[in-house]
Design a protein around this motif. Structure first.
Motif, PDB file in Angstrom:
ATOM      1  N   ARG A 141       0.826  -1.203   0.000  1.00 56.71           N
ATOM      2  CA  ARG A 141       0.000   0.000   0.000  1.00 56.71           C
ATOM      3  C   ARG A 141       0.867   1.263   0.000  1.00 56.71           C
ATOM      4  O   ARG A 141       0.537   2.260  -0.660  1.00 56.71           O
ATOM      5  N   ARG A 186      -3.280 -14.242 -10.398  1.00 57.85           N
ATOM      6  CA  ARG A 186      -2.239 -13.421 -11.024  1.00 57.85           C
ATOM      7  C   ARG A 186      -0.972 -14.250 -11.266  1.00 57.85           C
ATOM      8  O   ARG A 186      -0.723 -15.269 -10.617  1.00 57.85           O
ATOM      9  N   ARG A 204       7.137  -6.461  -6.574  1.00 57.96           N
ATOM     10  CA  ARG A 204       7.260  -7.662  -5.724  1.00 57.96           C
ATOM     11  C   ARG A 204       8.732  -7.951  -5.426  1.00 57.96           C
ATOM     12  O   ARG A 204       9.099  -8.294  -4.316  1.00 57.96           O
TER      13      ARG A 204
END
Ligand code: DC
Length: 236
Positions: free
Chosen positions: A45, A192, A114
């Motif tokens: 976030r 995903r 990531r």
């Protein structure tokens, strides 16, 4: 990254879908154990918020890479609780808006983001005495974690919890709509390409449907204490 060595405590991974009660449970379990709680969703976030403010699009990998290179994320603990810091600014509240939730879902699918957070999470967790909550902690971030939990609840129960939260904020979705939205998000998180939500083969399943928070915590604490005891014996 290996678990069980000369660390300050264990590395505990808690994964599971949205609405399973992960945050509440992992915070409380960390308190019981005296461990550090690392909310990896908050880290994604924080990247999303920084991207939004910098005008970097959620699909602009080069822009995201540049942004990550100059982003420092940390957790500050004041009065036992944790504030999320991005480049020294307290962003704890700013990262909880619906707009950021949506953008986070997009940027958390980008490999560049990531990869960046993977390193940060490993650095934060490797000393042990930590509980990391997320979606891919037991499968990707710490595949050798000492204890892995997969925390879930039925889609109806998770939808109901979310619906109550939304209703308390004055939002007017029906229960059926909320349950359908939770199911859609599950599908997105599981489908995903990079680090999808997946249960680690060696994770302990904890289904919180119909259980109180304390019942869930008791179960998890018993498992962690037993593991601590076994590892302490093995070291003697
Ligand atoms: O747990 P949360 O709702 O704060 O997570 C925000 C988003 O980040 C959600 O779309 C899933 C994603 N996420 C992720 O992909 N991997 C993690 N380890 C944690 C969160």
């Amino acid at each position: 990254m290996k678990g069980g060595g000369e660390k300050a405590g264990l590395i505990i991974a808690v994964d599971g879908p949205s609405g399973a009660g992960k945050s509440t449970i992992t915070k409380a379990l960390a308190d019981r154990l005296g461990y550090v709680h690392i909310d990896t969703g908050a880290m994604f976030r924080a990247v999303a918020l920084t991207a939004l403010r910098a005008g970097v699009d959620g699909s602009d990998d080069e822009g995201l890479a540049r942004l990550c290179a100059s982003l420092e994320i940390a957790f500050a603990r004041t009065n036992g609780c944790c504030r999320v810091m991005a480049n020294g600014e307290d962003v704890t509240d700013a990262i909880r808006t619906p707009e950021i939730s949506l953008l986070t879902s997009t940027i958390s699918a980008r490999k560049v983001v990531r990869d960046f957070l993977l390193e940060v999470q490993r650095r934060m967790g490797r000393a042990g005495g930590v509980i990391l909550e997320g979606r891919d902690i037991g499968t990707v971030v710490f595949p050798d974690a000492d204890v892995k939990f997969f925390l879930t609840a039925s889609v109806e129960e998770r939808g109901r919890r979310r619906w109550l939260e939304l209703a308390a904020r004055g939002e007017q979705l029906t229960l059926a709509e909320t349950i359908a939205a939770v199911a859609r998000r599950d599908e997105q998180d599981s489908g995903r390409e990079h680090a999808p939500l997946r249960r680690a083969a060696d994770a302990v399943d904890v289904d919180s449907t119909g259980l109180s928070i304390d019942e869930v915590l008791d179960r998890m604490e018993t498992i962690v204490r037993e593991k601590e005891r076994l590892l302490a014996m093995a070291r003697q």
